[in-house]
Design a protein around this motif. Structure first.
Motif, PDB file in Angstrom:
ATOM      1  N   PRO A   9      -7.577 -13.611  -2.496  1.00  0.00           N
ATOM      2  CA  PRO A   9      -7.832 -12.685  -3.609  1.00  0.00           C
ATOM      3  C   PRO A   9      -7.075 -13.127  -4.859  1.00  0.00           C
ATOM      4  O   PRO A   9      -6.015 -13.769  -4.787  1.00  0.00           O
ATOM      5  CB  PRO A   9      -7.301 -11.351  -3.095  1.00  0.00           C
ATOM      6  N   SER A  10      -7.616 -12.773  -6.010  1.00  0.00           N
ATOM      7  CA  SER A  10      -6.952 -13.080  -7.279  1.00  0.00           C
ATOM      8  C   SER A  10      -5.830 -12.066  -7.527  1.00  0.00           C
ATOM      9  O   SER A  10      -5.775 -11.010  -6.886  1.00  0.00           O
ATOM     10  CB  SER A  10      -7.963 -13.012  -8.426  1.00  0.00           C
ATOM     11  N   VAL A  11      -4.982 -12.378  -8.488  1.00  0.00           N
ATOM     12  CA  VAL A  11      -3.929 -11.437  -8.884  1.00  0.00           C
ATOM     13  C   VAL A  11      -4.557 -10.126  -9.353  1.00  0.00           C
ATOM     14  O   VAL A  11      -4.058  -9.045  -9.045  1.00  0.00           O
ATOM     15  CB  VAL A  11      -3.016 -12.063  -9.963  1.00  0.00           C
ATOM     16  N   ALA A  12      -5.677 -10.209 -10.069  1.00  0.00           N
ATOM     17  CA  ALA A  12      -6.351  -8.985 -10.537  1.00  0.00           C
ATOM     18  C   ALA A  12      -6.834  -8.143  -9.350  1.00  0.00           C
ATOM     19  O   ALA A  12      -6.697  -6.918  -9.363  1.00  0.00           O
ATOM     20  CB  ALA A  12      -7.521  -9.340 -11.450  1.00  0.00           C
ATOM     21  N   GLU A  13      -7.376  -8.779  -8.326  1.00  0.00           N
ATOM     22  CA  GLU A  13      -7.826  -8.043  -7.140  1.00  0.00           C
ATOM     23  C   GLU A  13      -6.643  -7.402  -6.412  1.00  0.00           C
ATOM     24  O   GLU A  13      -6.734  -6.262  -5.950  1.00  0.00           O
ATOM     25  CB  GLU A  13      -8.572  -8.974  -6.182  1.00  0.00           C
ATOM     26  N   LEU A  14      -5.551  -8.121  -6.312  1.00  0.00           N
ATOM     27  CA  LEU A  14      -4.360  -7.594  -5.639  1.00  0.00           C
ATOM     28  C   LEU A  14      -3.767  -6.425  -6.421  1.00  0.00           C
ATOM     29  O   LEU A  14      -3.358  -5.421  -5.831  1.00  0.00           O
ATOM     30  CB  LEU A  14      -3.339  -8.708  -5.427  1.00  0.00           C
ATOM     31  N   THR A  15      -3.760  -6.533  -7.741  1.00  0.00           N
ATOM     32  CA  THR A  15      -3.291  -5.433  -8.590  1.00  0.00           C
ATOM     33  C   THR A  15      -4.173  -4.204  -8.398  1.00  0.00           C
ATOM     34  O   THR A  15      -3.666  -3.076  -8.288  1.00  0.00           O
ATOM     35  CB  THR A  15      -3.272  -5.866 -10.072  1.00  0.00           C
ATOM     36  N   ALA A  16      -5.476  -4.414  -8.330  1.00  0.00           N
ATOM     37  CA  ALA A  16      -6.408  -3.298  -8.122  1.00  0.00           C
ATOM     38  C   ALA A  16      -6.159  -2.624  -6.767  1.00  0.00           C
ATOM     39  O   ALA A  16      -6.199  -1.386  -6.670  1.00  0.00           O
ATOM     40  CB  ALA A  16      -7.850  -3.793  -8.227  1.00  0.00           C
ATOM     41  N   GLN A  17      -5.891  -3.405  -5.734  1.00  0.00           N
ATOM     42  CA  GLN A  17      -5.576  -2.823  -4.421  1.00  0.00           C
ATOM     43  C   GLN A  17      -4.333  -1.944  -4.508  1.00  0.00           C
ATOM     44  O   GLN A  17      -4.300  -0.841  -3.968  1.00  0.00           O
ATOM     45  CB  GLN A  17      -5.352  -3.921  -3.378  1.00  0.00           C
ATOM     46  N   GLU A  18      -3.316  -2.437  -5.186  1.00  0.00           N
ATOM     47  CA  GLU A  18      -2.063  -1.681  -5.288  1.00  0.00           C
ATOM     48  C   GLU A  18      -2.247  -0.401  -6.098  1.00  0.00           C
ATOM     49  O   GLU A  18      -1.603   0.608  -5.804  1.00  0.00           O
ATOM     50  CB  GLU A  18      -0.974  -2.574  -5.888  1.00  0.00           C
ATOM     51  N   ARG A  19      -3.116  -0.411  -7.074  1.00  0.00           N
ATOM     52  CA  ARG A  19      -3.413   0.816  -7.836  1.00  0.00           C
ATOM     53  C   ARG A  19      -4.219   1.803  -7.003  1.00  0.00           C
ATOM     54  O   ARG A  19      -4.044   3.012  -7.111  1.00  0.00           O
ATOM     55  CB  ARG A  19      -4.185   0.474  -9.108  1.00  0.00           C
ATOM     56  N   GLU A  20      -5.138   1.267  -6.202  1.00  0.00           N
ATOM     57  CA  GLU A  20      -6.011   2.112  -5.386  1.00  0.00           C
ATOM     58  C   GLU A  20      -5.263   2.780  -4.236  1.00  0.00           C
ATOM     59  O   GLU A  20      -5.481   3.965  -3.956  1.00  0.00           O
ATOM     60  CB  GLU A  20      -7.135   1.241  -4.801  1.00  0.00           C
ATOM     61  N   LEU A  21      -4.417   2.043  -3.566  1.00  0.00           N
ATOM     62  CA  LEU A  21      -3.838   2.492  -2.294  1.00  0.00           C
ATOM     63  C   LEU A  21      -2.502   3.186  -2.507  1.00  0.00           C
ATOM     64  O   LEU A  21      -1.437   2.658  -2.195  1.00  0.00           O
ATOM     65  CB  LEU A  21      -3.728   1.302  -1.339  1.00  0.00           C
ATOM     66  N   ARG A  22      -2.584   4.404  -3.066  1.00  0.00           N
ATOM     67  CA  ARG A  22      -1.400   5.217  -3.366  1.00  0.00           C
ATOM     68  C   ARG A  22      -1.489   6.526  -2.610  1.00  0.00           C
ATOM     69  O   ARG A  22      -2.559   7.088  -2.435  1.00  0.00           O
ATOM     70  CB  ARG A  22      -1.309   5.466  -4.866  1.00  0.00           C
ATOM     71  N   TRP A  23      -0.356   6.992  -2.208  1.00  0.00           N
ATOM     72  CA  TRP A  23      -0.239   8.227  -1.423  1.00  0.00           C
ATOM     73  C   TRP A  23       0.097   9.391  -2.348  1.00  0.00           C
ATOM     74  O   TRP A  23       0.777   9.212  -3.358  1.00  0.00           O
ATOM     75  CB  TRP A  23       0.878   8.070  -0.394  1.00  0.00           C
ATOM     76  N   GLN A  24      -0.306  10.590  -1.965  1.00  0.00           N
ATOM     77  CA  GLN A  24       0.124  11.802  -2.657  1.00  0.00           C
ATOM     78  C   GLN A  24       1.544  12.172  -2.226  1.00  0.00           C
ATOM     79  O   GLN A  24       2.317  12.712  -3.008  1.00  0.00           O
ATOM     80  CB  GLN A  24      -0.829  12.965  -2.380  1.00  0.00           C
ATOM     81  N   ARG A  25       1.854  11.853  -0.968  1.00  0.00           N
ATOM     82  CA  ARG A  25       3.203  12.033  -0.406  1.00  0.00           C
ATOM     83  C   ARG A  25       3.287  11.084   0.771  1.00  0.00           C
ATOM     84  O   ARG A  25       2.267  10.620   1.262  1.00  0.00           O
ATOM     85  CB  ARG A  25       3.436  13.466   0.029  1.00  0.00           C
ATOM     86  N   PHE A  26       4.483  10.782   1.230  1.00  0.00           N
ATOM     87  CA  PHE A  26       4.631   9.902   2.387  1.00  0.00           C
ATOM     88  C   PHE A  26       5.866  10.326   3.165  1.00  0.00           C
ATOM     89  O   PHE A  26       6.986  10.213   2.675  1.00  0.00           O
ATOM     90  CB  PHE A  26       4.756   8.435   1.968  1.00  0.00           C
ATOM     91  N   ASP A  27       5.632  10.835   4.379  1.00  0.00           N
ATOM     92  CA  ASP A  27       6.746  11.278   5.217  1.00  0.00           C
ATOM     93  C   ASP A  27       6.650  10.636   6.601  1.00  0.00           C
ATOM     94  O   ASP A  27       5.813   9.758   6.833  1.00  0.00           O
ATOM     95  CB  ASP A  27       6.799  12.808   5.294  1.00  0.00           C
ATOM     96  N   GLU A  28       7.498  11.079   7.500  1.00  0.00           N
ATOM     97  CA  GLU A  28       7.546  10.510   8.842  1.00  0.00           C
ATOM     98  C   GLU A  28       6.213  10.644   9.583  1.00  0.00           C
ATOM     99  O   GLU A  28       5.804   9.718  10.300  1.00  0.00           O
ATOM    100  CB  GLU A  28       8.674  11.162   9.665  1.00  0.00           C
ATOM    101  N   ASP A  29       5.535  11.768   9.402  1.00  0.00           N
ATOM    102  CA  ASP A  29       4.238  11.956  10.053  1.00  0.00           C
ATOM    103  C   ASP A  29       3.196  10.981   9.507  1.00  0.00           C
ATOM    104  O   ASP A  29       2.374  10.445  10.261  1.00  0.00           O
ATOM    105  CB  ASP A  29       3.750  13.395   9.893  1.00  0.00           C
ATOM    106  N   ASP A  30       3.216  10.745   8.205  1.00  0.00           N
ATOM    107  CA  ASP A  30       2.298   9.770   7.609  1.00  0.00           C
ATOM    108  C   ASP A  30       2.587   8.374   8.146  1.00  0.00           C
ATOM    109  O   ASP A  30       1.661   7.613   8.449  1.00  0.00           O
ATOM    110  CB  ASP A  30       2.423   9.773   6.082  1.00  0.00           C
ATOM    111  N   ALA A  31       3.865   8.028   8.267  1.00  0.00           N
ATOM    112  CA  ALA A  31       4.241   6.719   8.805  1.00  0.00           C
ATOM    113  C   ALA A  31       3.759   6.576  10.244  1.00  0.00           C
ATOM    114  O   ALA A  31       3.242   5.517  10.639  1.00  0.00           O
ATOM    115  CB  ALA A  31       5.759   6.533   8.731  1.00  0.00           C
ATOM    116  N   TRP A  32       3.901   7.639  11.040  1.00  0.00           N
ATOM    117  CA  TRP A  32       3.444   7.601  12.425  1.00  0.00           C
ATOM    118  C   TRP A  32       1.932   7.372  12.493  1.00  0.00           C
ATOM    119  O   TRP A  32       1.460   6.508  13.221  1.00  0.00           O
ATOM    120  CB  TRP A  32       3.834   8.896  13.144  1.00  0.00           C
ATOM    121  N   ARG A  33       1.165   8.151  11.711  1.00  0.00           N
ATOM    122  CA  ARG A  33      -0.291   8.008  11.725  1.00  0.00           C
ATOM    123  C   ARG A  33      -0.718   6.609  11.276  1.00  0.00           C
ATOM    124  O   ARG A  33      -1.608   5.999  11.868  1.00  0.00           O
ATOM    125  CB  ARG A  33      -0.946   9.076  10.853  1.00  0.00           C
ATOM    126  N   LEU A  34      -0.080   6.102  10.238  1.00  0.00           N
ATOM    127  CA  LEU A  34      -0.391   4.758   9.748  1.00  0.00           C
ATOM    128  C   LEU A  34      -0.047   3.710  10.803  1.00  0.00           C
ATOM    129  O   LEU A  34      -0.842   2.803  11.084  1.00  0.00           O
ATOM    130  CB  LEU A  34       0.370   4.489   8.442  1.00  0.00           C
TER     131      LEU A  34
END
Length: 159
Positions: A9-34
């Motif tokens: 992937p290009s730097v632009a594609e990687l930047t887009a992934q990082e913008r897209e893949l954001r959490w509203q919150r992240f706790d222990e339960d989210d880490a477990w599910r992931l």
């Protein structure tokens, strides 16, 4: 996950992934599910993965699947250091170096024995907060490690 090797992937594609893949919150339960979702994705094709999820310095999830080794844990640590240092995916930092024709150590003055700008580690970013942690896998070629993390993150963030 498909068995075909993903393209670089290009730097632009990687930047887009990082913008897209954001959490509203992240706790222990989210880490477990992931973490469980990553394990489940790796089980059927018997991928030899080590998986690590952390928030700050707190390890929230770790799994070592059949075929993985202590070497994978060392790779996890080196890739995670890249995410913590740059707040970018480890593949993103590696692509910045490849595009510049320089090594990680030459470009950013970090020792490659401690940092690995190879795909497989991705920032855990919370909207309105910033990078709070990292999800990392090791055991496949770096593009496949990265693609697996991105695929499972997308699934988890849609759920």
């Amino acid at each position: 996950m498909s068995t075909a090797d993903p393209a670089w992937p290009s730097v632009a594609e990687l930047t887009a992934q990082e913008r897209e893949l954001r959490w509203q919150r992240f706790d222990e339960d989210d880490a477990w599910r992931l973490g469980v979702a990553l394990v489940e994705q790796a089980r059927a094709p018997q991928l030899p993965l080590a998986i690590d999820i952390s928030r700050g310095d707190h390890q929230l999830f770790h799994a070592a699947l059949p075929g993985s080794s202590p070497d994978n844990d060392a790779w996890l640590a080196r890739k995670t250091r890249v995410v913590r240092r740059f707040h970018l995916s480890s593949l993103h930092v590696g692509q910045l170096c490849r595009d510049a024709g320089r090594t990680l150590e030459d470009m950013f003055l970090v020792p490659e024995r401690d940092f690995a700008a190879h795909g497989g580690a991705f920032p855990i970013t919370v909207v309105g907060v910033g990078v709070v942690g990292c999800v990392a896998v090791s055991g496949l070629p770096q593009l496949q490690d990265h693609a697996l993390v991105v695929e499972v993150l997308r699934e988890q963030l849609r759920a």
